[in-house]
Design an enzyme around this catalytic site. Structure first.
Site, PDB file in Angstrom:
ATOM      1  N   GLU A  37     -36.479   8.125 -64.602  1.00  0.00           N
ATOM      2  CA  GLU A  37     -35.459   8.308 -63.574  1.00  0.00           C
ATOM      3  C   GLU A  37     -34.095   8.615 -64.169  1.00  0.00           C
ATOM      4  OE1 GLU A  37     -35.964   8.876 -60.631  1.00  0.00           O
ATOM      5  OE2 GLU A  37     -38.039   8.238 -60.461  1.00  0.00           O
ATOM      6  N   TYR A  97     -25.609  15.128 -70.762  1.00  0.00           N
ATOM      7  CA  TYR A  97     -25.109  13.860 -70.218  1.00  0.00           C
ATOM      8  C   TYR A  97     -25.502  12.705 -71.124  1.00  0.00           C
ATOM      9  CZ  TYR A  97     -23.951  16.240 -65.838  1.00  0.00           C
ATOM     10  OH  TYR A  97     -23.415  17.069 -64.896  1.00  0.00           O
ATOM     11  N   TYR A 142     -29.001   5.606 -56.590  1.00  0.00           N
ATOM     12  CA  TYR A 142     -30.264   6.336 -56.628  1.00  0.00           C
ATOM     13  C   TYR A 142     -31.263   5.680 -57.571  1.00  0.00           C
ATOM     14  CZ  TYR A 142     -33.971   9.263 -58.033  1.00  0.00           C
ATOM     15  OH  TYR A 142     -35.231   9.672 -58.339  1.00  0.00           O
ATOM     16  N   ASP A 164     -31.728  11.360 -53.574  1.00  0.00           N
ATOM     17  CA  ASP A 164     -31.278  12.327 -54.575  1.00  0.00           C
ATOM     18  C   ASP A 164     -30.983  13.646 -53.872  1.00  0.00           C
ATOM     19  OD1 ASP A 164     -33.748  13.222 -53.869  1.00  0.00           O
ATOM     20  OD2 ASP A 164     -34.356  13.739 -55.896  1.00  0.00           O
TER      21      ASP A 164
END
Length: 368
Positions: free
Chosen positions: A42, A87, A125, A143
DNA sequence: AATTCGGGGGG
DNA sequence: CCCCCAGAATT
């Protein structure tokens, strides 16, 4: 908005679940029930496509199969396994969170909203996704897919890029969860959005919800969800030095790499020394000055090496790289420091680097 | 509420 | 070229 009664909700859920059991993809993280491994998937899937994540997840889980394994690993190795995925704070936060699960929860991923939400990198989320998928807790996992699917089914013309919209979609998604089926239902909603109710040209002719979709009834499916346009990234000019030392001693030629700060863009990644260009200065002078100032090194710029352009979410790099050579020799006692090192070209692959600098490294290694 | 954080695939 | 992607943290 989205006024639904229990009966309509049950019909939507029933149809989506039936569709899901027939059409769900065989994704690697669907073969495990391990909450940690589901959690890793996830986090990787945040703003990242399934096809991109699959090889990363597989390698990551192979190397860090358990919470203990990830908690014990050096951060730089974790970054190396995250290299290219983007990220990078996700990787750092994940390791921080896993270490906290070790200490505070005895190594078991918590199963309550308050506890799991307190972990770093776990937002609304991810909390809902892990709790519902791994523990079947009836919480929504909203999402980008779910925003799109719900905005179309219920014809919701609210700007989903506004933070305020999230809560409304969450309560709607929560209301739709059928008793005891949170795990499959949440996944069905996302899977449906990823393969049928896609952003452009949704496959309405294959859609199990076509007859009850309000957007389809109005011919508005292509216009939803409503989303504000993003600002274009600002452009900056970057000068990069491919600095080689000329000592040619037993270790051969080495090249200078630098580790970026622990915060901000590409935090903690290694790169060839780079500086924002000074307007009006010649690249050679500018680079020479910056390297002297930052590393107390005297270099000479030899020739142009390569140009690279790279667009981030909010930034556009226009990068010019120059081959440089260190004047004089490197003292053996200063061949490495905490945040910079001289490394043989063949060992560049041992260091986590951003996509742009990986490309430069490959050019330098003659692999391209 | 608005910005900052990556990188790649696809129309 | 633009948009989007199983978003979160920071300000």
């Amino acid at each position: 908005m989205g006024n639904v009664n229990r009966k309509e909700a049950a019909e939507i859920a029933r149809k989506l679940l039936a569709w899901y059991h027939e059409h769900k993809r065989d994704l690697p993280w669907r073969r495990t029930g391990d909450p940690y491994q589901i959690w890793v998937s996830e986090v990787m899937l945040q703003q990242t496509r399934v096809e991109t994540v699959i090889p990363y997840w597989t390698r990551f889980i192979q190397r860090f199969p358990t919470i203990e394994a990830l908690a014990a690993a050096p951060e730089e190795e974790v970054l190396k396994f995250w290299e290219g995925l983007g990220y990078y704070s996700r990787a750092r936060n994940l390791q921080t969170a896993v270490r906290e699960v070790q200490e505070r929860y005895g190594g078991r991923v918590p199963d309550t909203l308050a506890e799991i939400s307190s972990l770093s990198g776990v937002g609304p989320y991810t909390a809902g996704a892990v709790l519902s998928i791994a523990y079947n807790v009836p919480l929504p996992a909203v999402d980008g897919n779910v925003f799109r699917v719900l905005s179309r089914i219920f014809l919701i013309e609210e700007d989903v890029s506004k933070p305020a919209a999230r809560k409304k979609f969450e309560s709607l998604a929560e209301f739709l969860i059928p008793p005891g089926e949170a795990s499959d239902f949440n996944q069905s909603l996302m899977e449906f959005g990823a393969t049928i109710c896609i952003p452009k040209h949704p496959r309405c002719l294959s859609c199990p919800l076509q007859t009850l979709c309000k957007a389809y009834a109005e011919g508005m499916q292509e216009d939803l969800p409503i989303k504000a346009k993003k600002k274009p990234p600002r452009a900056i000019d970057i000068l990069t030095g491919i600095v080689r030392n000329g000592d040619g001693n037993r270790d051969g030629e080495r090249v200078l790499i630098v580790r970026r700060p622990q915060e901000g863009l590409l935090a903690g990644l290694w790169e060839f020394p780079s500086f924002e260009a000074t307007p009006g200065k010649s690249p050679a002078e500018d680079l020479q000055h910056s390297l002297r100032q930052q590393f107390a090194m005297t270099i000479q710029v030899e020739q142009h090496f390569a140009n690279m352009q790279h667009t981030f979410s909010h930034l556009h790099w226009n990068l010019q790289a120059y081959s440089c050579r260190l004047s004089g020799t490197v003292e053996t006692t200063v061949t490495a420091a905490d945040n910079w090192r001289w490394v043989p070209v063949g060992q560049l692959g041992d260091f986590p680097m951003s996509a742009v600098h990986q490309k430069l490294a490959k050019l330098l290694q003659g692999l391209v």
